[in-house]
Design an enzyme around this catalytic site. Structure first.
Site, PDB file in Angstrom:
ATOM      1  N   GLU A   1      -5.444  -4.496  10.898  1.00 44.34           N
ATOM      2  CA  GLU A   1      -4.374  -3.516  11.082  1.00 44.34           C
ATOM      3  C   GLU A   1      -4.652  -2.707  12.348  1.00 44.34           C
ATOM      4  OE1 GLU A   1      -2.414  -2.518   7.046  1.00 44.34           O
ATOM      5  OE2 GLU A   1      -4.091  -1.171   7.332  1.00 44.34           O
TER       6      GLU A   1
ATOM      7  N   HIS B   1      -9.624   1.351   5.010  1.00 38.32           N
ATOM      8  CA  HIS B   1      -8.359   1.568   5.714  1.00 38.32           C
ATOM      9  C   HIS B   1      -8.599   2.580   6.837  1.00 38.32           C
ATOM     10  CE1 HIS B   1      -4.270   2.765   6.584  1.00 38.32           C
ATOM     11  NE2 HIS B   1      -3.876   1.663   5.978  1.00 38.32           N
TER      12      HIS B   1
ATOM     13  N   GLY C   1       2.366   2.601  10.707  1.00 36.04           N
ATOM     14  CA  GLY C   1       3.336   3.675  10.498  1.00 36.04           C
ATOM     15  C   GLY C   1       4.062   4.116  11.756  1.00 36.04           C
TER      16      GLY C   1
ATOM     17  N   GLY D   1       2.700  -1.042   4.356  1.00 38.99           N
ATOM     18  CA  GLY D   1       2.712   0.378   3.988  1.00 38.99           C
ATOM     19  C   GLY D   1       4.126   0.853   3.733  1.00 38.99           C
ATOM     20  N   GLY D   2       4.741   1.489   4.735  1.00 38.72           N
ATOM     21  CA  GLY D   2       6.066   2.099   4.605  1.00 38.72           C
ATOM     22  C   GLY D   2       7.105   1.200   3.940  1.00 38.72           C
TER      23      GLY D   2
ATOM     24  N   SER E   1       3.304  -1.774  10.504  1.00 42.16           N
ATOM     25  CA  SER E   1       4.748  -1.838  10.744  1.00 42.16           C
ATOM     26  C   SER E   1       5.334  -3.227  10.489  1.00 42.16           C
ATOM     27  CB  SER E   1       5.094  -1.341  12.157  1.00 42.16           C
ATOM     28  OG  SER E   1       4.748   0.024  12.281  1.00 42.16           O
TER      29      SER E   1
ATOM     30  N   ASN F   1       0.867  -1.180   0.000  1.00 38.31           N
ATOM     31  CA  ASN F   1       0.000   0.000   0.000  1.00 38.31           C
ATOM     32  C   ASN F   1       0.906   1.232   0.000  1.00 38.31           C
ATOM     33  OD1 ASN F   1      -1.820   2.044   0.536  1.00 38.31           O
ATOM     34  ND2 ASN F   1      -2.292   1.377   2.632  1.00 38.31           N
ATOM     35  N   TRP F   2       1.038   1.832  -1.164  1.00 34.76           N
ATOM     36  CA  TRP F   2       1.963   2.964  -1.291  1.00 34.76           C
ATOM     37  C   TRP F   2       1.428   4.238  -0.643  1.00 34.76           C
ATOM     38  CZ3 TRP F   2       3.986   2.887  -7.087  1.00 34.76           C
ATOM     39  CH2 TRP F   2       4.587   1.647  -7.333  1.00 34.76           C
TER      40      TRP F   2
HETATM   41  P1  PGA Z   1       2.695   0.515   7.707  1.00 33.58           P
HETATM   42  O1  PGA Z   1       1.222   0.699   7.079  1.00 33.58           O
HETATM   43  O2  PGA Z   1       3.217  -0.783   7.162  1.00 33.58           O
HETATM   44  O3  PGA Z   1       3.464   1.704   7.239  1.00 33.58           O
HETATM   45  O4  PGA Z   1       2.517   0.467   9.177  1.00 33.58           O
HETATM   46  C1  PGA Z   1       0.378  -0.383   6.857  1.00 33.58           C
HETATM   47  C2  PGA Z   1      -0.919   0.098   6.276  1.00 33.58           C
HETATM   48  O5  PGA Z   1      -1.396   1.156   6.693  1.00 33.58           O
HETATM   49  O6  PGA Z   1      -1.503  -0.556   5.386  1.00 33.58           O
END
Ligand code: PGA
Length: 261
Positions: free
Chosen positions: A171, A99, A177, A238-239, A217, A10-11
């Site tokens: 999540e 999300h 994040g 995400g990140g 994360s 997920n960019w």
């Molecule tokens: P993250 O985000 O891996 O940066 O924690 C995950 C997401 O929000 O899908």
């Protein structure tokens, strides 16, 4: 046999066009060396949809095209929105819905999330439905209750035929994040709970079949342990999906778990 894992990138709202092109090229080049069993989905910002749909070829490049959001409406006078029908016509196969960032910043309720899921299912796009609790809710011991409500008012209202084409991503908001990942035990506990809710409504076979992912994360260091948990069918990243080397290491972790089982 363990079912193949799914790793979704997920960019979010990151990268200019050149950087996005570069990211996808690097991921593509690195994945070309693998005989992957893991299914990979890349979800860029919608404006770059074609970049991913042009490259996505599950036989050649090992990845599917996804997006991060869809309109709850059909086509028409909804300025700024993108319909599921448009996405299908661009060969988008997956779309994240509900999300926590959309719930928080754009007021998305379970009701809206469900409408979006229906729009996607009608257009043969797999919804990846996100759920998860805030830190306050977890501290108050309400995390199961919160997730149960999110699952029961969305996924559990579908028919069995629809559920077969849906994925769920747990999540925890406190892990998104923040660098603070849920422990493998916490992830397993919640994913097993979600699966039990599905089982109660749809039976064991469909509950076992349903893909339930962990997100928050997840990175190259913790992916192996997270993906080794029996109920963790993969990750929503995400990140770490913005860094090709790291993202590919996460995919490798998924492969290791499948091969070891
Ligand atoms: P993250 O985000 O891996 O940066 O924690 C995950 C997401 O929000 O899908």
């Amino acid at each position: 046999m363990t079912k193949p894992k799914i790793v979704i990138g997920n960019w979010k709202m990151n990268k200019d066009f050149e950087e996005a092109e570069d990211l996808i090229t690097q991921i593509e080049e690195q994945l070309a060396d693998f005989q992957l069993q893991t299914e990979v989905v890349l979800c860029p910002p919608a404006v770059y949809a074609e970049l991913v749909t042009d490259h996505a070829d599950i036989d050649e490049n090992h990845f599917y095209a996804g997006l991060q959001n869809v309109s709850e409406f059909e086509n028409g006078a909804y300025t700024g929105e993108i319909s599921a029908e448009m996405m299908a016509s661009m060969n988008v196969d997956f779309c994240i819905v509900g999300h926590s960032e959309r719930r928080k910043y754009f007021g998305e309720t379970d009701e809206v999330v469900l409408k979006k899921m229906h729009r996607l299912l009608t257009n043969d796009i797999v919804p990846v439905m996100c759920c998860g609790e805030t830190l306050e809710e977890r501290k108050a011991g309400k995390h199961f209750e919160v997730v149960q409500k999110q699952i029961e008012s969305t996924v559990c209202t579908l028919t069995a035929d629809e559920l077969e084409r849906v994925m769920i991503a747990y999540e925890p908001i406190w892990a998104i994040g923040t660098g603070e990942t849920a422990t493998p035990a916490q992830a397993q506990e919640m994913l097993a709970f979600i699966r039990s809710l599905i089982e109660k409504k749809f039976g064991t076979e469909l509950a076992v079949f349903t893909y339930i992912l962990y997100g928050g994360s997840c990175n190259a260091k913790n992916a192996l342990e997270l993906f080794s948990q029996p109920d963790v069918d993969g990750g929503l990243i995400g990140g770490a999906s913005l860094k090709p080397d790291e993202f590919v290491k996460i995919i490798e972790a998924a492969e290791t778990v499948i091969k070891d089982n």
